[in-house]
Design a protein around this motif. Structure first.
Motif, PDB file in Angstrom:
ATOM      1  N   SER A 244     -10.112  -2.748 -16.158  1.00  0.00           N
ATOM      2  CA  SER A 244      -8.731  -2.267 -16.125  1.00  0.00           C
ATOM      3  C   SER A 244      -8.026  -2.674 -17.407  1.00  0.00           C
ATOM      4  O   SER A 244      -8.486  -3.553 -18.130  1.00  0.00           O
TER       5      SER A 244
ATOM      6  N   ARG B 267     -10.613   1.581 -14.005  1.00  0.00           N
ATOM      7  CA  ARG B 267     -11.885   2.331 -14.033  1.00  0.00           C
ATOM      8  C   ARG B 267     -12.248   2.894 -12.665  1.00  0.00           C
ATOM      9  O   ARG B 267     -12.620   4.048 -12.533  1.00  0.00           O
ATOM     10  N   ASP B 268     -12.139   2.064 -11.639  1.00  0.00           N
ATOM     11  CA  ASP B 268     -12.588   2.452 -10.299  1.00  0.00           C
ATOM     12  C   ASP B 268     -11.386   2.951  -9.486  1.00  0.00           C
ATOM     13  O   ASP B 268     -10.564   2.158  -9.025  1.00  0.00           O
ATOM     14  N   THR B 269     -11.319   4.261  -9.312  1.00  0.00           N
ATOM     15  CA  THR B 269     -10.191   4.857  -8.586  1.00  0.00           C
ATOM     16  C   THR B 269     -10.024   4.224  -7.208  1.00  0.00           C
ATOM     17  O   THR B 269      -8.905   3.976  -6.754  1.00  0.00           O
ATOM     18  N   ASN B 270     -11.145   3.971  -6.543  1.00  0.00           N
ATOM     19  CA  ASN B 270     -11.044   3.422  -5.187  1.00  0.00           C
ATOM     20  C   ASN B 270     -10.441   2.030  -5.186  1.00  0.00           C
ATOM     21  O   ASN B 270      -9.677   1.675  -4.287  1.00  0.00           O
TER      22      ASN B 270
ATOM     23  N   LEU C 298      -8.243   0.889  -7.204  1.00  0.00           N
ATOM     24  CA  LEU C 298      -6.794   1.038  -7.389  1.00  0.00           C
ATOM     25  C   LEU C 298      -6.132   1.526  -6.105  1.00  0.00           C
ATOM     26  O   LEU C 298      -5.147   0.960  -5.632  1.00  0.00           O
ATOM     27  N   ARG C 299      -6.709   2.560  -5.521  1.00  0.00           N
ATOM     28  CA  ARG C 299      -6.074   3.135  -4.322  1.00  0.00           C
ATOM     29  C   ARG C 299      -6.164   2.206  -3.120  1.00  0.00           C
ATOM     30  O   ARG C 299      -5.258   2.147  -2.307  1.00  0.00           O
TER      31      ARG C 299
ATOM     32  N   PRO D 189      -5.049  15.377  -8.033  1.00  0.00           N
ATOM     33  CA  PRO D 189      -5.288  14.058  -8.631  1.00  0.00           C
ATOM     34  C   PRO D 189      -4.756  12.904  -7.779  1.00  0.00           C
ATOM     35  O   PRO D 189      -4.944  11.747  -8.126  1.00  0.00           O
TER      36      PRO D 189
ATOM     37  N   LYS E 282      -1.112   4.883  -6.359  1.00  0.00           N
ATOM     38  CA  LYS E 282      -1.595   4.194  -7.564  1.00  0.00           C
ATOM     39  C   LYS E 282      -0.662   3.106  -8.073  1.00  0.00           C
ATOM     40  O   LYS E 282      -1.004   2.409  -9.032  1.00  0.00           O
TER      41      LYS E 282
END
Ligand SMILES: Cc1ncc(COP(=O)(O)O)c(C=O)c1O
Length: 304
Positions: free
Chosen positions: A126, A147-150, A152-153, A170, A176
């Protein structure tokens, strides 16, 4: 308080799992305080404030819990960049999460001529930067890159039955960021990037670095003025012999009001700190800045 929470707090007060360079920005400590994680462990740095990967390795070897390593692209006194490639390799060996605190330095990645500074930075997990610094949009437009969307979410996201969720696109902003309701900070950032384009952003950032280099090299040529940093990027740290003289020159520059530079302390010395960040800085401004410092120094010397 249940036993699980006590365990979490015990881990939280174990500072072995948070590392940051000796010269990290104070807001790293602030962020950890907000999260209840206590203070970070400072990793020794070199004479420009760059974290030493061998020291990071040594300190990570001492810890037994998951670690968060905070690297810095852009030291606020020297402009120096932590050695991302080497430090991330070490961090990976220890399973650590790597964050880059690139408030102003991350923008160097937009400039092909400065690619050597940011080499390896994209490997971080990040990073954060401020569009209200180098991009010059209004406060407060912080940007986080994860980097890892999951990851963050899962950390920031929430689901409610009364809100409309974007299943296809998106994703919703509130998946986010910490806030649910927020103003459209992305609009001025988008507009600035859209109007400048890739080349415009690169030219703006390179212009700031060139201006700092010009100020540094011209002041280094003045007898009695020391430029303490190598001058890789947009920052210049100046000293004028002893601390008292440096403080007097700083006060004089500020009082004269032709340019703004702040006093600071770096490597155990008082410094006059130049941070070039305004997009409009041109060759005339560099000349004005050099002359402002030179004449303030002459006035202070003359008064002794
Ligand atoms: C390296 C670095 N990190 C973090 C910050 C804090 O950023 P902000 O003022 O947007 O909270 C700064 C600000 O000066 C900085 O230079």
């Amino acid at each position: 308080m249940g036993p699980e929470l006590r365990l979490a707090l015990r881990h939280a007060s174990d500072s072995r799992h948070r590392r940051g360079g000796q010269e990290r920005h104070e807001t790293i400590d602030l962020g950890l305080r907000y999260l209840g994680l206590g203070l970070p462990v400072a990793v020794p740095a070199d004479d420009q404030g760059r974290l030493l990967p061998a020291e990071l390795d040594r300190l990570l070897s001492e810890g037994s819990v998951p670690s968060l390593v905070c690297l810095q692209p852009g030291n606020l006194h020297s402009g120096a960049f932590d050695p991302f490639e080497a430090a991330i390799e070490v961090a990976r060996q220890h399973g650590a999460w790597v964050h880059g605190d690139g408030a102003f330095g991350l923008w160097a990645a937009a400039v092909p001529e400065l690619a050597h500074l940011t080499c390896g930075m994209a490997l971080a997990d990040s990073g954060g930067t401020d569009a209200h610094k180098t991009l010059n949009v209004p406060y407060d437009c912080g940007i986080a890159v994860v980097r890892d969307t999951n990851a963050l979410r899962n950390a920031m996201g929430l689901h409610t039955s009364y809100l409309i969720h974007d299943a296809e696109g998106p994703g919703d902003p509130f998946q986010k960021v910490p806030e649910l309701s927020r103003r459209g900070r992305g609009v001025p950032v988008w507009a600035a990037i859209r109007s400048l384009g890739r080349n415009g952003v690169a030219a703006q950032v390179l212009g700031l670095a060139d201006a700092a280099a010009g100020i540094g090299s011209r002041l280094a040529a003045v007898e009695g003025i020391e430029v303490l940093n190598d001058g890789d990027y947009t920052q210049v740290s100046l000293a004028f012999g002893d601390d008292a003289t440096t403080r007097a020159v700083t006060a004089r520059v500020i009082e004269d009001g032709k340019v703004w530079m702040s006093g600071s302390r770096w490597k155990g010395r008082d410094v006059l700190r130049v941070s070039v960040s305004n997009w409009s800085t041109n060759a005339d401004d560099v000349g004005t800045a050099v002359e402002a410092v030179r004449s303030a120094f002459a006035a202070v010397r003359g008064a002794v």
